[in-house]
Write a protein that holds these residues in place. Structure first.
Motif, PDB file in Angstrom:
ATOM      1  N   VAL A 165      47.813 -21.622 -10.408  1.00 24.55           N
ATOM      2  CA  VAL A 165      47.034 -21.276 -11.609  1.00 24.55           C
ATOM      3  C   VAL A 165      47.587 -21.927 -12.879  1.00 24.55           C
ATOM      4  O   VAL A 165      46.841 -22.114 -13.853  1.00 24.55           O
ATOM      5  CB  VAL A 165      46.936 -19.743 -11.838  1.00 24.55           C
ATOM      6  CG1 VAL A 165      46.273 -19.059 -10.678  1.00 24.55           C
ATOM      7  CG2 VAL A 165      48.282 -19.126 -12.157  1.00 24.55           C
ATOM      8  N   THR A 182      42.166 -24.767 -14.578  1.00 27.37           N
ATOM      9  CA  THR A 182      41.148 -24.129 -15.425  1.00 27.37           C
ATOM     10  C   THR A 182      39.974 -25.061 -15.688  1.00 27.37           C
ATOM     11  O   THR A 182      40.150 -26.195 -16.120  1.00 27.37           O
ATOM     12  CB  THR A 182      41.768 -23.698 -16.768  1.00 27.37           C
ATOM     13  OG1 THR A 182      42.844 -22.786 -16.510  1.00 27.37           O
ATOM     14  CG2 THR A 182      40.733 -23.032 -17.657  1.00 27.37           C
ATOM     15  N   LEU A 200      35.670 -16.079 -11.729  1.00 30.64           N
ATOM     16  CA  LEU A 200      36.198 -15.384 -12.896  1.00 30.64           C
ATOM     17  C   LEU A 200      35.865 -16.146 -14.179  1.00 30.64           C
ATOM     18  O   LEU A 200      36.122 -17.350 -14.282  1.00 30.64           O
ATOM     19  CB  LEU A 200      37.715 -15.224 -12.774  1.00 30.64           C
ATOM     20  CG  LEU A 200      38.321 -14.145 -13.666  1.00 30.64           C
ATOM     21  CD1 LEU A 200      37.949 -12.765 -13.127  1.00 30.64           C
ATOM     22  CD2 LEU A 200      39.831 -14.276 -13.725  1.00 30.64           C
ATOM     23  N   CYS A 222      43.226 -14.877 -13.474  1.00 31.45           N
ATOM     24  CA  CYS A 222      43.114 -15.215 -12.047  1.00 31.45           C
ATOM     25  C   CYS A 222      44.289 -14.688 -11.238  1.00 31.45           C
ATOM     26  O   CYS A 222      44.096 -14.137 -10.154  1.00 31.45           O
ATOM     27  CB  CYS A 222      42.986 -16.730 -11.884  1.00 31.45           C
ATOM     28  SG  CYS A 222      41.333 -17.377 -12.232  1.00 31.45           S
ATOM     29  N   TYR A 235      43.873 -11.964  -8.374  1.00 29.21           N
ATOM     30  CA  TYR A 235      44.270 -12.401  -7.028  1.00 29.21           C
ATOM     31  C   TYR A 235      45.324 -11.460  -6.454  1.00 29.21           C
ATOM     32  O   TYR A 235      45.259 -11.069  -5.278  1.00 29.21           O
ATOM     33  CB  TYR A 235      44.810 -13.833  -7.090  1.00 29.21           C
ATOM     34  CG  TYR A 235      45.081 -14.446  -5.740  1.00 29.21           C
ATOM     35  CD1 TYR A 235      44.065 -15.085  -5.030  1.00 29.21           C
ATOM     36  CD2 TYR A 235      46.344 -14.392  -5.165  1.00 29.21           C
ATOM     37  CE1 TYR A 235      44.306 -15.647  -3.788  1.00 29.21           C
ATOM     38  CE2 TYR A 235      46.591 -14.956  -3.923  1.00 29.21           C
ATOM     39  CZ  TYR A 235      45.580 -15.581  -3.240  1.00 29.21           C
ATOM     40  OH  TYR A 235      45.817 -16.139  -2.007  1.00 29.21           O
ATOM     41  N   ILE A 289      39.070 -15.405  -4.959  1.00 26.58           N
ATOM     42  CA  ILE A 289      38.607 -16.038  -6.195  1.00 26.58           C
ATOM     43  C   ILE A 289      38.307 -17.493  -5.855  1.00 26.58           C
ATOM     44  O   ILE A 289      39.219 -18.269  -5.560  1.00 26.58           O
ATOM     45  CB  ILE A 289      39.676 -15.964  -7.298  1.00 26.58           C
ATOM     46  CG1 ILE A 289      40.020 -14.505  -7.593  1.00 26.58           C
ATOM     47  CG2 ILE A 289      39.193 -16.657  -8.566  1.00 26.58           C
ATOM     48  CD1 ILE A 289      41.163 -14.331  -8.561  1.00 26.58           C
ATOM     49  N   ASN A 312      36.561 -20.607 -11.318  1.00 28.38           N
ATOM     50  CA  ASN A 312      36.717 -19.979 -12.627  1.00 28.38           C
ATOM     51  C   ASN A 312      36.006 -20.828 -13.671  1.00 28.38           C
ATOM     52  O   ASN A 312      35.679 -21.994 -13.429  1.00 28.38           O
ATOM     53  CB  ASN A 312      38.198 -19.837 -12.980  1.00 28.38           C
ATOM     54  CG  ASN A 312      38.869 -21.187 -13.189  1.00 28.38           C
ATOM     55  OD1 ASN A 312      38.686 -21.854 -14.219  1.00 28.38           O
ATOM     56  ND2 ASN A 312      39.647 -21.623 -12.203  1.00 28.38           N
TER      57      ASN A 312
END
Length: 405
Positions: free
Chosen positions: A82, A88, A207, A218, A222, A239, A242
């Motif tokens: 992440v 992202t 998300l 996230c 998660y 997930i 996003n």
């Protein structure tokens, strides 16, 4: 009296055995929590530089509690992911997602103005989420957030968000409102409960929040999904993508803030998380060739790194190979380098090539076989007869000369 002593001894032995049976799981649970705290501490302080020690602690955790170890293996690898540069998606509608009721778009709330109106950032999150919902008309939409207006206790983030979506064309049958959560941890916990109790077809989540908030949102969602799957012995929600409303503040939230949320989610006292733990030091590499090299193929090697604390791990995918030519047919010496935390080891290694067999042309082989089977030719006998005649005449001439003399 003797019988009483024997019974007392037997009772004591059984009591100790029973006590040990009860205490052992508690000890294992405490040990597991201590190892989880170590994992959180290593990543908080060192992030990807702690990969070796994260793997080392996970191995130990799996030996204490296999299922919990596997769950935290997933969490730690996702936590690494992440915070990566490409994780992202800012202001994007994700592509190639399932267009059915197995997916839900989850839009996270944002603190309201004191008078109970929505801030522009929250509206931006709603616009981002609605764009995804329009592209995937079979999906559900969850909005989450409680009452955060200082001077207006009658409104909630979730309630206002739901109203906004309905006003902008979302069908009411697709909307689910969660209006109690006060923070991101609460968002994750309450969203899970809503989906599991009311929308059981949903097993995938997209998300939506602000760009800087996507990594923390996230990892907390998660973590909640994985730990609930562990607790209930069920397949966790996933997930799958996003989208972040663009604020220009990507990277604003700290990893330490993420860690605090993970501790809350896992029931770990944040004060128990050890900080600035010693990292493993790379000491040597061990290289093994798994099969002879064939021209045109990549080198089939296993490279193992060893550390000062006795731990070892496979670093084949991380090590750098220099001087290797996959199109070479002969043996070749290459250089293998692996670096971790300012420690570098370089080794030379000889790659053995598979020796190619010389295969003759089939036509040539057939001719050779035919030639071998054919009897050798004797040639013309005329020359031999002439030679024999000359030899005989020479002999007669010599005999006559000898008689005369």
């Amino acid at each position: 009296m003797k019988r009483f002593k024997k019974l007392f001894a037997l009772f004591t032995a059984f009591s100790l055995l029973f006590s040990a049976f009860l205490v052992t799981p508690v000890h294992a649970e405490n040990n597991a929590d201590a190892l989880i705290s170590q994992l959180i501490g290593f990543y908080t302080d060192y992030m990807e530089d702690a990969v070796t020690d994260i793997e080392r602690v996970l191995v130990e955790l799996k030996s204490v509690d296999k299922k919990k170890g596997e769950a935290w293996d997933q969490i730690m690898h996702y936590w690494l992911e992440v915070n990566g540069p490409d994780f992202t998606h800012v202001g994007e509608v994700p592509k190639d997602l399932p267009n059915d009721n197995s997916m839900s778009v989850v839009i996270l709330g944002f603190a309201l103005n004191d008078d109970g109106t929505m801030k522009q950032e929250l509206i931006g999150r709603l616009e981002t989420g609605l764009a995804i919902a329009k592209d995937y008309p079979q999906s559900y939409v969850v909005v989450t957030g409680g009452g955060t207006a200082k001077h207006n206790p009658n409104v909630t983030e979730g309630g206002l968000m739901g109203d906004w979506l309905l006003e902008h064309g979302l069908d009411a049958s697709r909307l689910l409102v969660e209006n109690r959560a006060q923070d991101t941890v609460g968002n994750a916990k309450n969203t899970y409960e809503v989906l599991k109790t009311k929308y059981k077809t949903v097993n995938k989540v997209v998300l939506v929040t602000s760009d800087y908030h996507v990594p923390r949102g996230c990892i907390l969602y998660y973590t909640k999904f994985v730990l609930e799957g562990l607790e209930n012995n069920s397949e966790p929600l996933s997930i799958i993508s996003n989208s972040g409303y663009k604020t220009g503040s990507l990277g604003y939230e700290s990893v330490e803030l993420q860690a605090r949320g993970i501790c809350q989610m896992a029931g770990i006292n944040v004060q128990s998380v050890p900080r600035k733990q010693k990292l493993s030091v790379l000491t040597k590499l061990e290289i093994k060739q798994n099969k002879e090299h064939i021209k045109g193929e990549e080198a089939d090697l296993t490279i193992t790194a060893f550390y000062d604390n006795g731990f070892s791990r496979d670093v084949t995918k991380e090590a750098v190979l220099t001087g290797f030519d996959k199109n070479k047919e002969e043996d070749q010496t290459i250089t293998i380098t692996h670096s971790e935390n300012n420690h570098t080891i370089t080794e030379e290694f000889k790659i053995i090539a598979k020796k190619t067999e010389v295969v003759q042309d089939k036509k040539q082989e057939a001719k050779k076989e035919e030639k071998d089977k054919t009897p050798a030719k004797t040639g013309d006998n005329t020359q031999l007869a002439v030679f024999a005649m000359l030899f005989l005449l020479s002999g007669i001439y010599l005999l006559r000369r000898m008689k005369k003399s």
